[in-house]
Design a protein around this motif. Structure first.
Motif, short mmCIF file in Angstrom:
data_model
loop_
_atom_site.label_atom_id
_atom_site.label_comp_id
_atom_site.label_asym_id
_atom_site.label_seq_id
_atom_site.Cartn_x
_atom_site.Cartn_y
_atom_site.Cartn_z
N GLY A 193 0.74 -1.17 0.02
CA GLY A 193 -0.13 0.07 0.02
C GLY A 193 0.76 1.16 0.00
O GLY A 193 2.03 1.17 0.33
N MET A 194 0.13 2.47 -0.50
CA MET A 194 0.88 3.65 -0.60
C MET A 194 0.90 4.24 0.96
O MET A 194 0.11 4.16 1.67
CB MET A 194 0.25 4.59 -1.64
N THR A 195 1.79 5.06 1.07
CA THR A 195 1.88 5.95 2.09
C THR A 195 1.16 7.20 1.98
O THR A 195 0.67 7.51 0.86
CB THR A 195 3.31 6.44 2.72
N LEU A 196 0.77 7.95 2.99
CA LEU A 196 0.06 9.14 2.89
C LEU A 196 0.69 10.08 1.87
O LEU A 196 0.08 10.61 0.92
CB LEU A 196 -0.28 9.74 4.03
N ALA A 197 1.87 10.37 2.06
CA ALA A 197 2.73 11.37 1.03
C ALA A 197 2.85 10.74 -0.47
O ALA A 197 2.46 11.56 -1.27
CB ALA A 197 4.09 11.49 1.59
N GLU A 198 2.81 9.52 -0.39
CA GLU A 198 2.85 8.80 -1.76
C GLU A 198 1.36 9.08 -2.50
O GLU A 198 1.27 9.44 -3.71
CB GLU A 198 3.33 7.30 -1.91
N HIS A 199 0.44 8.92 -1.85
CA HIS A 199 -0.92 8.89 -2.04
C HIS A 199 -1.31 10.24 -2.59
O HIS A 199 -1.96 10.60 -3.63
CB HIS A 199 -2.05 8.28 -1.08
N LEU A 200 -0.84 11.35 -1.94
CA LEU A 200 -1.19 12.75 -2.23
C LEU A 200 -0.19 12.91 -3.37
O LEU A 200 -0.91 13.61 -4.17
CB LEU A 200 -0.72 13.57 -1.11
N GLU A 201 0.96 12.67 -3.40
CA GLU A 201 1.89 12.93 -4.70
C GLU A 201 1.18 12.43 -6.00
O GLU A 201 1.33 12.97 -6.90
CB GLU A 201 3.32 12.31 -4.45
N TRP A 202 0.89 11.09 -5.75
CA TRP A 202 0.17 10.57 -7.04
C TRP A 202 -0.93 11.33 -7.51
O TRP A 202 -1.00 11.57 -8.77
CB TRP A 202 -0.29 8.98 -6.57
N GLN A 203 -1.96 12.00 -6.61
CA GLN A 203 -3.01 12.56 -7.10
C GLN A 203 -2.42 14.14 -7.73
O GLN A 203 -2.94 14.58 -8.78
CB GLN A 203 -3.89 13.04 -6.00
N LEU A 204 -1.44 14.45 -7.07
CA LEU A 204 -1.04 15.84 -7.38
C LEU A 204 -0.34 15.98 -8.82
O LEU A 204 -0.59 16.96 -9.67
CB LEU A 204 0.25 16.22 -6.31
N ARG A 205 0.22 14.68 -9.30
CA ARG A 205 0.72 14.63 -10.53
C ARG A 205 -0.35 14.86 -11.71
O ARG A 205 0.36 15.08 -13.07
CB ARG A 205 1.56 13.51 -10.69
N MET A 206 -1.51 14.84 -11.27
CA MET A 206 -2.56 14.93 -12.39
C MET A 206 -2.89 16.48 -12.43
O MET A 206 -3.97 16.28 -13.29
CB MET A 206 -3.61 13.99 -12.02
N GLU A 207 -2.45 17.19 -11.75
CA GLU A 207 -2.90 18.57 -11.67
C GLU A 207 -2.08 19.17 -12.58
O GLU A 207 -0.86 18.88 -13.01
CB GLU A 207 -2.66 19.24 -10.19
N GLU A 208 -2.76 20.19 -13.31
CA GLU A 208 -1.81 21.24 -14.23
C GLU A 208 -1.02 22.16 -13.36
O GLU A 208 -1.46 23.51 -13.28
CB GLU A 208 -2.65 21.76 -15.28
N LEU A 209 0.00 21.94 -12.81
CA LEU A 209 0.98 22.76 -12.11
C LEU A 209 2.32 22.94 -12.96
O LEU A 209 2.85 21.98 -13.59
CB LEU A 209 1.11 21.96 -10.70
N THR A 210 3.10 23.86 -12.48
CA THR A 210 4.43 24.24 -13.15
C THR A 210 5.07 23.51 -12.44
O THR A 210 5.02 22.98 -11.24
CB THR A 210 4.71 25.47 -13.03
N GLU A 211 6.66 23.56 -12.69
CA GLU A 211 7.59 22.79 -11.95
C GLU A 211 7.63 23.28 -10.71
O GLU A 211 8.01 22.92 -9.50
CB GLU A 211 8.74 22.66 -12.81
N GLN A 212 7.69 24.76 -10.59
CA GLN A 212 7.91 25.86 -9.56
C GLN A 212 6.81 25.14 -8.51
O GLN A 212 7.20 25.11 -7.26
CB GLN A 212 7.80 27.14 -9.73
N GLU A 213 5.50 25.08 -9.04
CA GLU A 213 4.58 25.05 -8.11
C GLU A 213 4.62 23.35 -7.53
O GLU A 213 4.25 23.12 -6.24
CB GLU A 213 3.13 24.98 -8.85
N ILE A 214 4.94 22.59 -8.45
CA ILE A 214 5.19 21.01 -7.98
C ILE A 214 6.14 21.06 -6.74
O ILE A 214 6.04 20.38 -5.87
CB ILE A 214 5.41 20.21 -9.21
#
Length: 486
Positions: free
Chosen positions: A128-149
């Motif tokens: 299973g994913m950790t909380l941080a991994e779970h959040l990061e996985w979803q974050l990668r689907m957001e349209e963010l700049t590298e600075q925002e990431i």
């Protein structure tokens, strides 16, 4: 000057903001693996004498009767379960159960997969994913700049197991000088909307407000109560809150009940599991050229109300009978809630899976290279659910397909390379392309990240060198200087 010191004991009664056990169970069911769910059902059958397994010949099922009788079981949005007779407050449980057991005829939710379609479970394991991994996985689907990431990752790695920030937002911002406060605040709010909703907040008020803002019908009164009157609410001072806000006590009480849907420690909804064997929750089989989704019901018992305990309902001869009747009614409510929650879990998984198959037809026909970019929002919009629910459903769920077994999270990828007329592809496909180019390169003259980016552009996949470097590192591939053979 003498100081008088005295000791004493004081008893103070307070109300904590907690989800009910039934609501916790319903949310937990969504995230459990198939094996964990069957174990939980077995445990509930031991704990609740109202539950028993129906035999195939009984031809009965709990759920039809919930729709046909004058009974409401609120569970679509995981509300507090209540059983209400619309014509008479004194509900005739005995008549309901008798009618239910004699007339219900809903078939099993899905047909079993054939033996040919069943996977070989040996050596299929997952962690299973950790909380941080779970959040990061979803974050990668957001349209963010590298600075925002980069800023978002700093925030995510300051979140503790309960879901709260260990350091303040201002402290994180002070360490990120190349991002504006307004932009950083927007990124923080995006993280707070990810599943579990309410993470990356600094206190209970902000955590609950984040959850209130994503409700299908927002309640300004609820948000005002959370912001200004949480302490009074804990002490059940409904009259004072009503006077301050100019509303009735009943409005305050009903609005406060919405908090039963919220979780004060959202991070606890995601915890890394030990390595476990995978049993697919969904089978995708090809029938007549079409891909058909079947939810795995193997090992999930069809539950019914115990006939033995039916005879105890609506007995009013003695106080002992009344007490037994109350006990049985409580157990009945719990049993019906469990049955409805199981059904809700299976149907939600089915909806999400069917939507995935509809949107990823080329993947199932031609393989992983044809995986399309797809986000949680795409699926959520199609099936009419919130993104956090879709995320929860995909946790630890696996799909057995004609081309292999895949975790549902595998299908969710942000799009890359679509700028300036380039072809929009998923991150997983980009990984495959980079891996293929590296495997085909000359050991004496390995491809640089820039050269890989140039080669990808020939296929109209336009990505920056640093993007290639990032995905190369995710694949565990060394830099070109380290790959060179002398």
């Amino acid at each position: 000057m003498a100081v008088k010191i005295s000791q004493g004991l004081k008893l103070k009664q307070t109300q904590s903001l907690m989800m009910t056990p039934q609501l916790q169970q319903a949310i937990k069911l969504l995230t459990l693996t198939h094996l964990e769910m069957t174990d939980l059902i077995a445990s509930e059958m031991v704990e609740n004498p109202m539950l028993e397994e129906a035999q195939p010949s009984d031809n009965d099922h709990q759920l039809d009767r919930l729709e046909k009788e004058n009974v409401e079981l609120k569970s679509e949005n995981f509300d507090e379960p209540t059983l209400v007779n619309k014509e008479n407050d004194d509900f005739d449980w005995q008549s309901y159960i008798e009618a239910y057991n004699s007339n219900s005829s809903q078939p099993s939710m899905v047909g079993p997969a054939t033996n040919e379609d069943m996977p070989n479970y040996e050596n299929i394991i997952s962690r299973g994913m950790t909380l941080a991994e779970h959040l990061e996985w979803q974050l990668r689907m957001e349209e963010l700049t590298e600075q925002e990431i980069d800023f978002a990752m700093k925030v995510i790695h300051e979140i503790n197991d309960d879901g709260y920030l260990d350091v303040s937002f201002n402290e994180i911002l002070a360490q990120s000088r190349d991002i504006e406060r307004e932009t950083a605040q927007e990124v923080l709010e995006i993280i707070q909307r990810l599943d579990p909703v309410g993470c990356a907040t600094e206190n209970l008020v902000d955590c609950l407000l984040a959850q209130a803002r994503i409700m299908e019908e927002r309640s300004p009164l609820l948000e005002k109560i959370i912001r200004e009157h949480l302490d009074e609410l804990k002490n059940q001072s409904h009259k004072k809150i009503a006077a301050d806000l100019g509303v009735s006590e009943e409005q305050v009480r009903k609005t406060a009940e919405l908090l039963h849907q919220f979780y004060p420690k959202p991070g606890r909804l995601v915890s890394p599991q030990d390595t476990h064997y995978v049993i697919p929750d969904i089978y995708v089989v090809q029938v007549g050229g079409e891909y058909v989704v079947q939810v795995n019901d193997d090992g999930v018992p069809r539950l019914r109300i115990s006939q033995l305990y039916q005879s105890m309902l609506n007995k009013n001869e003695t106080e002992a009978d009344k007490e037994a009747n109350r006990f049985v009614q409580d157990k009945l409510k719990s049993a019906l809630w469990l049955i409805k929650s199981i059904h809700n879990r299976q149907k939600t998984i089915e909806k999400v899976s069917k939507s995935i198959v509809r949107q990823q037809q080329q993947f199932f026909k031609k393989g992983p290279k044809f995986l399309k970019p797809m986000t949680l929002k795409n699926i959520a919009n199609e099936i009419g659910m919130h993104e956090s629910t879709v995320s929860r459903v995909t946790t630890n769920k696996y799909m057995h397909t004609p081309i292999g077994v895949f975790e549902l999270k595998y299908f969710f990828n942000s799009g890359l390379g679509g700028k300036d007329g380039g072809v929009d592809i998923s991150s997983e496909v980009l990984k495959l392309k980079i891996k293929e180019l590296v495997e085909a390169e000359s050991p004496k003259k390995p491809l640089s990240d820039q050269k890989i980016a140039d080669l990808l552009s020939r296929d109209e996949v336009k990505v920056a060198r640093r993007t290639v470097a990032k995905y190369r590192e995710m694949l565990g591939i060394p830099s070109s200087s380290k790959r060179k053979v002398k």
